[in-house]
Design a protein around this motif. Structure first.
Motif, PDB file in Angstrom:
ATOM      1  N   HIS A  28      43.768  46.056  50.381  1.00 28.57           N
ATOM      2  CA  HIS A  28      43.588  44.836  49.616  1.00 28.57           C
ATOM      3  C   HIS A  28      42.689  44.707  48.418  1.00 28.57           C
ATOM      4  CE1 HIS A  28      43.846  40.223  50.060  1.00 28.57           C
ATOM      5  NE2 HIS A  28      42.444  40.390  50.088  1.00 28.57           N
ATOM      6  N   ALA A  29      41.536  45.388  48.770  1.00 29.22           N
ATOM      7  CA  ALA A  29      40.477  45.366  47.500  1.00 29.22           C
ATOM      8  C   ALA A  29      41.258  46.059  46.307  1.00 29.22           C
ATOM      9  CB  ALA A  29      39.334  46.193  47.957  1.00 29.22           C
ATOM     10  N   GLU A  30      42.068  47.002  46.486  1.00 23.91           N
ATOM     11  CA  GLU A  30      42.498  47.786  45.290  1.00 23.91           C
ATOM     12  C   GLU A  30      43.610  46.729  44.628  1.00 23.91           C
ATOM     13  OE1 GLU A  30      42.802  52.491  46.456  1.00 23.91           O
ATOM     14  OE2 GLU A  30      44.237  51.161  47.311  1.00 23.91           O
ATOM     15  N   ASP A  31      44.305  46.079  45.504  1.00 23.59           N
ATOM     16  CA  ASP A  31      45.137  44.970  45.025  1.00 23.59           C
ATOM     17  C   ASP A  31      44.352  44.001  44.114  1.00 23.59           C
ATOM     18  OD1 ASP A  31      47.330  46.296  46.114  1.00 23.59           O
ATOM     19  OD2 ASP A  31      47.362  44.822  47.738  1.00 23.59           O
ATOM     20  N   ILE A  32      43.219  43.474  44.779  1.00 24.86           N
ATOM     21  CA  ILE A  32      42.629  42.431  44.019  1.00 24.86           C
ATOM     22  C   ILE A  32      41.945  42.944  42.758  1.00 24.86           C
ATOM     23  CG2 ILE A  32      40.290  41.249  43.910  1.00 24.86           C
ATOM     24  CD1 ILE A  32      40.669  40.868  47.229  1.00 24.86           C
ATOM     25  N   LEU A  33      41.564  44.363  42.542  1.00 24.14           N
ATOM     26  CA  LEU A  33      41.286  44.681  41.445  1.00 24.14           C
ATOM     27  C   LEU A  33      42.310  44.927  40.269  1.00 24.14           C
ATOM     28  CD1 LEU A  33      38.643  47.478  42.643  1.00 24.14           C
ATOM     29  CD2 LEU A  33      38.373  45.172  41.372  1.00 24.14           C
ATOM     30  N   ALA A  34      43.370  45.329  40.907  1.00 23.21           N
ATOM     31  CA  ALA A  34      44.507  45.645  39.957  1.00 23.21           C
ATOM     32  C   ALA A  34      45.052  44.202  39.371  1.00 23.21           C
ATOM     33  CB  ALA A  34      45.831  46.390  40.806  1.00 23.21           C
ATOM     34  N   ALA A  35      44.823  43.262  40.134  1.00 26.16           N
ATOM     35  CA  ALA A  35      45.428  41.804  39.661  1.00 26.16           C
ATOM     36  C   ALA A  35      44.264  41.265  38.599  1.00 26.16           C
ATOM     37  CB  ALA A  35      45.303  40.921  40.747  1.00 26.16           C
ATOM     38  N   GLY A  36      43.178  41.645  38.538  1.00 24.78           N
ATOM     39  CA  GLY A  36      42.095  41.215  37.822  1.00 24.78           C
ATOM     40  C   GLY A  36      41.874  39.782  37.945  1.00 24.78           C
ATOM     41  N   SER A  37      41.025  39.170  37.102  1.00 22.73           N
ATOM     42  CA  SER A  37      40.485  37.835  37.406  1.00 22.73           C
ATOM     43  C   SER A  37      40.222  37.277  35.936  1.00 22.73           C
ATOM     44  CB  SER A  37      39.021  37.911  38.261  1.00 22.73           C
ATOM     45  OG  SER A  37      38.560  36.615  38.170  1.00 22.73           O
ATOM     46  N   GLU A  38      39.964  35.874  35.780  1.00 23.62           N
ATOM     47  CA  GLU A  38      39.944  35.242  34.785  1.00 23.62           C
ATOM     48  C   GLU A  38      38.331  35.017  34.385  1.00 23.62           C
ATOM     49  OE1 GLU A  38      40.321  31.364  36.995  1.00 23.62           O
ATOM     50  OE2 GLU A  38      41.703  33.091  37.123  1.00 23.62           O
ATOM     51  N   HIS A  39      37.732  35.343  35.504  1.00 28.10           N
ATOM     52  CA  HIS A  39      36.120  35.148  35.577  1.00 28.10           C
ATOM     53  C   HIS A  39      35.371  36.806  35.165  1.00 28.10           C
ATOM     54  CE1 HIS A  39      36.704  31.228  37.383  1.00 28.10           C
ATOM     55  NE2 HIS A  39      37.393  31.907  38.133  1.00 28.10           N
ATOM     56  N   PRO A  40      34.515  36.598  34.231  1.00 26.55           N
ATOM     57  CA  PRO A  40      33.996  38.117  33.887  1.00 26.55           C
ATOM     58  C   PRO A  40      32.991  38.374  35.376  1.00 26.55           C
ATOM     59  CG  PRO A  40      32.855  36.218  33.134  1.00 26.55           C
ATOM     60  CD  PRO A  40      34.028  35.527  33.874  1.00 26.55           C
ATOM     61  N   ILE A  41      33.101  39.610  35.267  1.00 29.01           N
ATOM     62  CA  ILE A  41      32.116  40.209  36.438  1.00 29.01           C
ATOM     63  C   ILE A  41      30.888  40.162  36.050  1.00 29.01           C
ATOM     64  CG2 ILE A  41      31.624  42.384  37.576  1.00 29.01           C
ATOM     65  CD1 ILE A  41      34.563  43.617  36.867  1.00 29.01           C
ATOM     66  N   PRO A  42      29.989  39.366  36.754  1.00 31.68           N
ATOM     67  CA  PRO A  42      28.514  39.687  36.359  1.00 31.68           C
ATOM     68  C   PRO A  42      27.899  40.730  36.280  1.00 31.68           C
ATOM     69  CG  PRO A  42      29.074  38.568  38.503  1.00 31.68           C
ATOM     70  CD  PRO A  42      30.056  39.220  38.139  1.00 31.68           C
ATOM     71  N   SER A  43      26.768  40.700  35.314  1.00 33.95           N
ATOM     72  CA  SER A  43      26.117  41.909  34.617  1.00 33.95           C
ATOM     73  C   SER A  43      25.493  42.651  35.943  1.00 33.95           C
ATOM     74  CB  SER A  43      25.425  41.948  33.366  1.00 33.95           C
ATOM     75  OG  SER A  43      24.380  40.695  34.070  1.00 33.95           O
ATOM     76  N   TRP A  44      25.205  41.958  36.850  1.00 32.04           N
ATOM     77  CA  TRP A  44      24.050  42.590  38.102  1.00 32.04           C
ATOM     78  C   TRP A  44      25.173  43.343  39.052  1.00 32.04           C
ATOM     79  CZ3 TRP A  44      25.952  40.511  42.518  1.00 32.04           C
ATOM     80  CH2 TRP A  44      26.535  39.294  42.376  1.00 32.04           C
TER      81      TRP A  44
END
Length: 125
Positions: A28-44
């Motif tokens: 499920h986590a792999e699917d989420i990463l593959a789908a991407g997001s419109e929100h940038p990943i926080p630098s931290w």
């Protein structure tokens, strides 16, 4: 960001012996990463990436006894992981050594286990 809690939960499930549940969570986590997001990943949030998720996956496959899959996953991690990730490389080498030990290949076990202490020492410097 939503993939990270699933990876952490998967590690907990693995440690509790629930590898089937853990592999489902990782998928499920792999699917989420593959789908991407419109929100940038926080630098931290630099402690989580597809390669680090694959480390979780390889370790879970090892615990589940899926040794050929674990080996393939972990070798892929070594190819994908940046050279600066010495600490994670040490973890991956340890898991690869465990895979090789489980299939009865002592020479390969040593090949992966021997660099791990040296890498760990580099990380601490």
């Amino acid at each position: 960001m939503p993939a990270w809690p699933g990876a952490v939960e998967a590690e907990c499930e693995t440690r509790c012996g629930h590898t089937r549940t853990a592999l489902h969570l990782i998928g499920h986590a792999e699917d989420i990463l593959a789908a991407g997001s419109e929100h940038p990943i926080p630098s931290w949030m630099d402690c989580f990436s597809p390669a680090r998720l694959a480390v979780f996956k390889g370790n879970t496959q090892l615990w589940a006894g899926h040794l050929p899959q674990a080996c393939t996953t972990l070798l892929g991690v070594l190819e994908e992981m940046p050279a600066t990730e010495d600490e994670q490389r040490t973890v991956v080498h340890g898991d690869l050594a465990a895979v090789e030990a489980a299939v009865g290949r002592p020479e390969e076990t040593c090949r992966y286990a021997c660099p791990a202490p040296t890498q760990a020492a580099v990380v601490r410097l």
